[in-house]
Design a protein around this motif. Structure first.
Motif, PDB file in Angstrom:
ATOM      1  N   ASN A 111       0.843  -1.192   0.000  1.00  0.00           N
ATOM      2  CA  ASN A 111       0.000   0.000   0.000  1.00  0.00           C
ATOM      3  C   ASN A 111       0.875   1.238   0.000  1.00  0.00           C
ATOM      4  N   GLU A 112       0.655   2.093  -0.973  1.00  0.00           N
ATOM      5  CA  GLU A 112       1.496   3.283  -1.120  1.00  0.00           C
ATOM      6  C   GLU A 112       0.634   4.478  -1.490  1.00  0.00           C
ATOM      7  N   THR A 113       0.323   5.363  -0.530  1.00  0.00           N
ATOM      8  CA  THR A 113      -0.305   6.612  -0.943  1.00  0.00           C
ATOM      9  C   THR A 113       0.710   7.484  -1.656  1.00  0.00           C
ATOM     10  N   GLY A 114       1.993   7.072  -1.644  1.00  0.00           N
ATOM     11  CA  GLY A 114       2.993   7.777  -2.426  1.00  0.00           C
ATOM     12  C   GLY A 114       2.618   7.861  -3.891  1.00  0.00           C
ATOM     13  N   HIS A 115       1.776   6.934  -4.347  1.00  0.00           N
ATOM     14  CA  HIS A 115       1.280   6.986  -5.719  1.00  0.00           C
ATOM     15  C   HIS A 115       0.500   8.271  -5.979  1.00  0.00           C
ATOM     16  N   CYS A 116      -0.043   8.865  -4.911  1.00  0.00           N
ATOM     17  CA  CYS A 116      -0.894  10.047  -5.080  1.00  0.00           C
ATOM     18  C   CYS A 116      -0.143  11.227  -5.675  1.00  0.00           C
ATOM     19  N   SER A 168      -3.682  17.926   5.990  1.00  0.00           N
ATOM     20  CA  SER A 168      -3.935  16.488   6.117  1.00  0.00           C
ATOM     21  C   SER A 168      -2.919  15.831   7.046  1.00  0.00           C
ATOM     22  N   PRO A 169      -3.340  14.813   7.793  1.00  0.00           N
ATOM     23  CA  PRO A 169      -2.385  14.060   8.607  1.00  0.00           C
ATOM     24  C   PRO A 169      -1.421  13.216   7.777  1.00  0.00           C
ATOM     25  N   VAL A 170      -1.721  13.067   6.495  1.00  0.00           N
ATOM     26  CA  VAL A 170      -0.847  12.323   5.586  1.00  0.00           C
ATOM     27  C   VAL A 170      -0.186  13.315   4.642  1.00  0.00           C
ATOM     28  N   GLN A 171       1.119  13.460   4.775  1.00  0.00           N
ATOM     29  CA  GLN A 171       1.883  14.386   3.943  1.00  0.00           C
ATOM     30  C   GLN A 171       2.922  13.591   3.159  1.00  0.00           C
ATOM     31  N   LEU A 172       2.969  13.826   1.854  1.00  0.00           N
ATOM     32  CA  LEU A 172       3.855  13.097   0.963  1.00  0.00           C
ATOM     33  C   LEU A 172       4.849  14.058   0.325  1.00  0.00           C
ATOM     34  N   SER A 173       5.965  13.512  -0.106  1.00  0.00           N
ATOM     35  CA  SER A 173       6.944  14.305  -0.841  1.00  0.00           C
ATOM     36  C   SER A 173       7.333  13.567  -2.107  1.00  0.00           C
ATOM     37  N   CYS A 174       7.687  14.333  -3.126  1.00  0.00           N
ATOM     38  CA  CYS A 174       8.038  13.759  -4.418  1.00  0.00           C
ATOM     39  C   CYS A 174       9.106  14.622  -5.051  1.00  0.00           C
ATOM     40  N   SER A 175      10.122  13.996  -5.618  1.00  0.00           N
ATOM     41  CA  SER A 175      11.205  14.720  -6.278  1.00  0.00           C
ATOM     42  C   SER A 175      10.887  14.905  -7.755  1.00  0.00           C
ATOM     43  N   ILE A 176      11.085  16.118  -8.247  1.00  0.00           N
ATOM     44  CA  ILE A 176      10.824  16.436  -9.647  1.00  0.00           C
ATOM     45  C   ILE A 176      12.092  16.214 -10.468  1.00  0.00           C
ATOM     46  N   GLU A 222       9.372   5.000   9.619  1.00  0.00           N
ATOM     47  CA  GLU A 222       8.687   6.093   8.936  1.00  0.00           C
ATOM     48  C   GLU A 222       7.540   5.572   8.072  1.00  0.00           C
ATOM     49  N   ARG A 223       7.731   4.408   7.465  1.00  0.00           N
ATOM     50  CA  ARG A 223       6.655   3.817   6.669  1.00  0.00           C
ATOM     51  C   ARG A 223       5.540   3.296   7.567  1.00  0.00           C
ATOM     52  N   VAL A 224       5.924   2.752   8.716  1.00  0.00           N
ATOM     53  CA  VAL A 224       4.914   2.277   9.668  1.00  0.00           C
ATOM     54  C   VAL A 224       4.052   3.441  10.137  1.00  0.00           C
ATOM     55  N   ALA A 225       4.695   4.556  10.482  1.00  0.00           N
ATOM     56  CA  ALA A 225       3.949   5.727  10.961  1.00  0.00           C
ATOM     57  C   ALA A 225       3.030   6.260   9.871  1.00  0.00           C
ATOM     58  N   ARG A 226       3.519   6.278   8.634  1.00  0.00           N
ATOM     59  CA  ARG A 226       2.692   6.789   7.548  1.00  0.00           C
ATOM     60  C   ARG A 226       1.507   5.874   7.299  1.00  0.00           C
ATOM     61  N   LEU A 227       1.719   4.568   7.356  1.00  0.00           N
ATOM     62  CA  LEU A 227       0.612   3.642   7.157  1.00  0.00           C
ATOM     63  C   LEU A 227      -0.455   3.846   8.226  1.00  0.00           C
ATOM     64  N   GLU A 228      -0.037   4.044   9.469  1.00  0.00           N
ATOM     65  CA  GLU A 228      -1.006   4.270  10.537  1.00  0.00           C
ATOM     66  C   GLU A 228      -1.847   5.508  10.234  1.00  0.00           C
ATOM     67  N   ALA A 229      -1.200   6.577   9.776  1.00  0.00           N
ATOM     68  CA  ALA A 229      -1.931   7.798   9.437  1.00  0.00           C
ATOM     69  C   ALA A 229      -2.858   7.566   8.248  1.00  0.00           C
ATOM     70  N   GLU A 230      -2.384   6.796   7.262  1.00  0.00           N
ATOM     71  CA  GLU A 230      -3.183   6.514   6.076  1.00  0.00           C
ATOM     72  C   GLU A 230      -4.417   5.694   6.422  1.00  0.00           C
ATOM     73  N   MET A 231      -4.227   4.685   7.260  1.00  0.00           N
ATOM     74  CA  MET A 231      -5.366   3.851   7.636  1.00  0.00           C
ATOM     75  C   MET A 231      -6.378   4.644   8.453  1.00  0.00           C
ATOM     76  N   ALA A 232      -5.890   5.503   9.343  1.00  0.00           N
ATOM     77  CA  ALA A 232      -6.804   6.325  10.137  1.00  0.00           C
ATOM     78  C   ALA A 232      -7.601   7.264   9.243  1.00  0.00           C
ATOM     79  N   LEU A 233      -6.934   7.849   8.248  1.00  0.00           N
ATOM     80  CA  LEU A 233      -7.619   8.736   7.313  1.00  0.00           C
ATOM     81  C   LEU A 233      -8.657   7.973   6.511  1.00  0.00           C
ATOM     82  N   THR A 234      -8.297   6.803   6.027  1.00  0.00           N
ATOM     83  CA  THR A 234      -9.217   5.994   5.232  1.00  0.00           C
ATOM     84  C   THR A 234     -10.431   5.580   6.053  1.00  0.00           C
ATOM     85  N   ALA A 235     -10.203   5.259   7.328  1.00  0.00           N
ATOM     86  CA  ALA A 235     -11.298   4.787   8.183  1.00  0.00           C
ATOM     87  C   ALA A 235     -12.341   5.863   8.436  1.00  0.00           C
TER      88      ALA A 235
END
Length: 354
Positions: A111-116, A168-176, A222-235
């Protein structure tokens, strides 16, 4: 002996190559399993397709998280590779049946919200091209449906641009990559969120949520923490998850999108699991849906994987993926490659004119 030797090579390669830079813990555990004849024989109790390190390690992790393998859980919590290696072998030998049962019942989930970071600008571009004021998302290969939160996460790009919800409690970063900026238009309102998967995961179910955690590598906090935030947001607003083969389920998914909204189908590294014939039938389903309404498809797939999406002359298995956008409007289809991305969306090169 030949099968065991090959299995040992698979586990050693996984440890020394796949896990070496990202997870010292799993590097040590996988190598230890490769060196234990008893452990390899226990793994061989699983069906051949379920013997891969990612499956067996996730099953062991699930037992640890469930409190059924306390020594392994303690070693993981301490990030102690030597202790984890010993505890993993001991757990595997003592609980072979349980490990195999979990491996057989479950599919590994990445599961990767990084896709967003890839999906957001592409979905907004799809809406712009057809003048849509509302969008209904259909995510194929959705797993737990985390991609369906695309408008509810915050995304910061390395060039200073940002999209989504900065609170949002879920914050992502992406390199251009390259000089072309990302279009910063907001996507329209999402009025439907539908996920399609052979084995969808319900984040509000304790066993399913634990399995998502088990599929992460224990020494990546860091991935564990992000997943927890992602699941909480989804719920807080669970999507509609439809179980079944995408080719068969898609017509029903389209029916869940209101008539005045643009259906946008998304696939992120999902079609590579489809045989070519199924990928072509998937494309046919999109054509069929467009007989009655305009439909868009946003894809992030390996070069040459997504049918009808240009490859830009890139070689297959070149290490990056093509971001595709196809718009189906009754008898017409326009399919473009609008970008390239690497590392499942952590690096992005935008190509489309806006």
């Amino acid at each position: 002996m030949i099968a065991a030797a090959k299995l040992a090579q698979v586990y050693r390669h996984f440890g020394e190559v796949d896990a070496a830079e990202r997870s010292p813990l799993y590097e040590r555990v996988a190598v230890a399993l490769s060196e234990s004849g008893e452990a390899l024989r226990a793994i061989e109790a699983a069906p051949a397709r379920k013997r891969h390190p990612t499956v067996i390690l996730a099953a062991l992790h699930d037992l640890a998280l469930a409190g059924r393998a306390p020594a392994l859980a303690a070693a993981y919590a301490a990030a102690d590779g030597d202790a984890a290696a010993g505890a993993a072998i001991d757990t595997l030998l003592r609980m072979t049946d349980s490990v195999v049962a979990i491996a057989v019942r479950r599919q590994t989930k990445t599961n990767e919200t990084g896709h967003c970071a890839v999906l957001y600008p592409a979905i907004a571009e799809a809406a712009r091209r057809v003048g849509a004021n509302a969008v209904g998302l259909i995510d194929v290969g959705c797993s737990a449906g985390l991609n369906l939160n695309v408008d509810r996460v915050g995304i910061t790009y390395s060039n200073g641009q940002s999209l989504g919800d900065p609170s949002s409690p879920v914050q992502l970063s992406c390199s251009i990559v390259g000089d072309r900026p990302i279009p910063t238009r907001a996507m329209p309102e999402l009025v439907a969120r539908v996920g399609v998967d052979l084995d969808p995961v319900d984040v509000t179910d304790a066993d399913d949520a634990r399995w998502l955690r088990a599929c992460l590598w224990p020494d990546q906090p860091e991935r564990v923490a992000r997943l927890e935030a992602e699941m909480a947001l989804t719920a807080t607003a669970p999507a509609l998850l439809l179980q079944g083969d995408a080719v068969e389920v898609l017509p029903g998914a389209f029916a869940r999108v209101p008539a005045d909204a643009l259906p946008v189908v998304t696939t992120t590294w999902a079609l590579s699991h489809f045989p070519l014939a199924s990928r072509l039938r998937f494309l046919q389903r999109l054509d069929e849906a467009a007989a009655g309404r305009t439909v868009a498809w946003v894809s992030a797939e390996g070069v040459g994987v997504a049918p009808a999406i240009p490859t830009l002359g890139d070689r297959r298995a070149s290490g990056h993926s093509i971001i595709g956008l196809a718009v189906f409007d009754r008898s017409a289809r326009r399919a473009d490659a609008i970008g390239r991305c690497w590392s499942h969306g952590r690096w992005l090169a935008w190509l489309a004119d806006s």
